[in-house]
Design an enzyme around this catalytic site. Sequence first.
Site, PDB file in Angstrom:
ATOM      1  N   ARG A  49       0.938  -1.258  -0.130  1.00  0.00           N
ATOM      2  CA  ARG A  49      -0.041   0.069   0.063  1.00  0.00           C
ATOM      3  C   ARG A  49       0.846   1.211   0.118  1.00  0.00           C
ATOM      4  O   ARG A  49       1.815   1.398   0.914  1.00  0.00           O
ATOM      5  CB  ARG A  49      -0.888  -0.145   1.291  1.00  0.00           C
ATOM      6  CG  ARG A  49      -1.932  -1.097   1.360  1.00  0.00           C
ATOM      7  CD  ARG A  49      -2.494  -1.066   2.648  1.00  0.00           C
ATOM      8  NE  ARG A  49      -1.666  -1.597   3.710  1.00  0.00           N
ATOM      9  CZ  ARG A  49      -1.671  -1.963   4.926  1.00  0.00           C
ATOM     10  NH1 ARG A  49      -3.048  -1.556   5.420  1.00  0.00           N
ATOM     11  NH2 ARG A  49      -0.916  -2.376   5.917  1.00  0.00           N
ATOM     12  N   HIS A 109       1.251 -20.036   3.797  1.00  0.00           N
ATOM     13  CA  HIS A 109       0.253 -20.794   4.502  1.00  0.00           C
ATOM     14  C   HIS A 109      -1.021 -21.149   3.650  1.00  0.00           C
ATOM     15  O   HIS A 109      -1.313 -20.253   2.919  1.00  0.00           O
ATOM     16  CB  HIS A 109      -0.060 -19.934   5.644  1.00  0.00           C
ATOM     17  CG  HIS A 109      -0.901 -20.670   6.681  1.00  0.00           C
ATOM     18  ND1 HIS A 109      -0.881 -21.981   7.246  1.00  0.00           N
ATOM     19  CD2 HIS A 109      -1.842 -19.958   7.629  1.00  0.00           C
ATOM     20  CE1 HIS A 109      -1.719 -22.391   8.020  1.00  0.00           C
ATOM     21  NE2 HIS A 109      -2.207 -20.961   8.327  1.00  0.00           N
TER      22      HIS A 109
END
Length: 350
Positions: A49, A109
């Site tokens: 961002r 993950h």
Amino acid sequence: MAATIWYENDGDLSVLSGKKVAILGYGSQGHAHALNLRDSGVDVVVGLRPSSKSVEFAKEQGLEVKPIEDAVAEADVVMILLPDQYQAKVYKEQVEPNLKPGAALAFAHGFNIHYGYIKPSEDHPVFMVAPKGPGHIVRREYAAGRGVPVVVAVEQDPRGDAWGITLAYAKALGALRAGAIKTTFTEETETDLFGEQDVLMGGVNHLVEAGFEVLTEAGYQPEIAYFEVCHELKMLVDLMNEGGLNKARWSCSDTAQYGDFTSTVVDESTKDRMRYQLKRIQDGSFAKEFMDDQAAGAPKFKELQEKFSHEKIEEVGPKLRAMFSWNNGPAADADEAESFNGKIARTQVQ
Ligand code: NAD
Ligand code: MG
């Protein structure tokens, strides 16, 4: 069935040559993946961002940094290293609309893919390279010429090249120096959550607190109780890491071993509760509870964080930890602290 384990010669870095890899996020894992891949000669762009504090930090490390949308748009491989609970929203709004046709999607993950919070279209290879250690160790070991082991999996393989990309990525990360164990998104996600809930955190943390309460409620001094049920744990775990349960037992006194062998604290009913937790992991109800709460602004999570930050053992813990002069820094050395982006060294259980 013996596990399949891949090493250095099993990965071909040329698979990634001429390709661009976008690393989304520059936290614990993000900074390690970006720097290790870059140092292995891979063309890396970090997606952040624009308001993120990490933008300047990643640039200082000589990395190319772009807004997430732009980094994704030019990437052949997109590794998503954002906190698990925010990945689905970022994927929907910023990744999916900008993804090149056929670009590979990667994770550290399996949570979002396994539970279906992220559903990539069929033309995208989807793979996982999950380090068995926190990011600052992944970086430190790479820089030292070693590597942290990973588990690797492929969920979608539309062109038949997904394993080649996975092993090239793992090699660039330095992980094949240590070894990559083949798994699946399902196995990695479910066993990872189980480990956290039933042994590492949900097990050990509560065991320590319960032991502390039983001793202090029986009138023993909190300082003494702290040493006996918390401080010494590290020494035992270090021995386990070095030589397993056998070494941990061997180095303790016969009295301690006899007490261990005859203890009734963990029994079949403990395993029954573990099986209950495992069922909630397998049927998705744990994931749903966590994600629903996160979506609502995490009221329950915040309440629990507040509640558990006041456990009795922490009334005495800080004073006793300060008695160990070598134990009072946030990280082991300055490099490590720096590579961890100014964060307190948080050794996330993985
Ligand atoms: P982290 O919290 O350390 O870093 C997350 C990064 O994402 C930061 O750069 C943060 O600024 C950015 N971020 C946060 N919210 C965002 C948003 N809404 N939009 C855009 N950027 C945002 O995360 P981490 O611990 O590195 O975890 C990343 C992934 O790696 C997770 O899937 C985690 O399960 C996995 N993983 C972590 C470890 C570990 O030890 N930390 C080990 C293996 C796997
Ligand atoms: Mg884990």
